[in-house]
Design an enzyme around this catalytic site. Structure first.
Site: not given
Length: 228
Positions: A175-177, A53, A87-88, A104
């Protein structure tokens, strides 16, 4: 004022140079999920996890919001907008979005490994100093760990996001599946008859009634901004 809720995933930040996790060249190809994104991985080797990270934070510090992020923020001129993101990164905030719910976690935050949701023990990392040193501790004496929802952990902000989705007059997905739960399930909380727009260059199984704009985040937001 009409309320817009925007749900964003990894595809939102690709144009800013941040790798997705699941694509062919994504981060999971090089870093096993079990080692860097599970509680077991953290317990086994916290230094390895924190180094991963630290590396992501260095990339984020160099990234800039793309036009898609900025156009989402500009919607606030005409609408009451809440962004719910998987998104983080903090690119929505950097672009000017004032209400952002992170499902998340947040990459620029560290937390207690005993009490992750206690803000007393959060540490916000500075762009000029994004690294956590091995063995660095939170105020309660536990090791500082990334403020990231690891696989298998509950998503503390989901109920807040679900309440927001229920209030939407317009729901936008970028932008997400729609494969990652519980985030993908937010669509189920949108009231019947509310228009749903999906911006993604790839085919996404989103169900009937969803207006799909087959484009990346920036181009798709340009198209949608004109339609709205």
């Amino acid at each position: 004022m009409k309320k817009i809720v925007v749900l964003t995933g990894a595809g939102m930040s690709v144009e800013s140079g941040l790798s997705t996790f699941r694509d062919a060249d994504g981060l999971w190809e090089n870093y096993p999920v079990s080692r860097v994104a599970t509680h077991e991985g953290w317990l086994q080797d916290p230094v390895y996890v924190n180094n991963f990270y630290n590396m992501l934070r260095k990339k984020l510090v160099e990234a800039k919001p793309n036009e898609g992020h900025k156009l989402v923020a500009e919607l606030e001129k005409k609408y009451d907008v809440t962004v719910v993101t998987q998104n983080v990164d903090n690119l929505h905030e950097m672009a000017g979005s004032s209400k952002v719910i992170h499902l998340h976690g947040e990459l620029m935050k560290m937390c207690s490994s005993y009490d992750t949701e206690n803000p007393r023990y959060w540490k916000v990392m500075k762009p000029g100093d994004p690294d956590i040193a091995p063995g660095e501790k939170a105020g309660d004496g536990s090791l500082l760990r990334p403020y990231i929802v690891f696989f298998g952990e509950s998503v503390p902000n989901f109920s807040i996001a679900a309440d927001v989705a229920r209030q939407a007059d317009i729901f936008i997905i970028i932008g997400t599946s729609l494969n990652v739960y519980p985030a993908a399930g937010l669509v189920q909380y949108v009231n019947q008859g509310v228009p749903i727009y999906l911006i993604d260059p790839n085919f996404v199984s989103a169900g009937g009634g969803v207006k799909h704009i087959k484009a990346g985040a920036s181009e798709g937001m340009r198209i949608l901004s004109q339609q709205l």
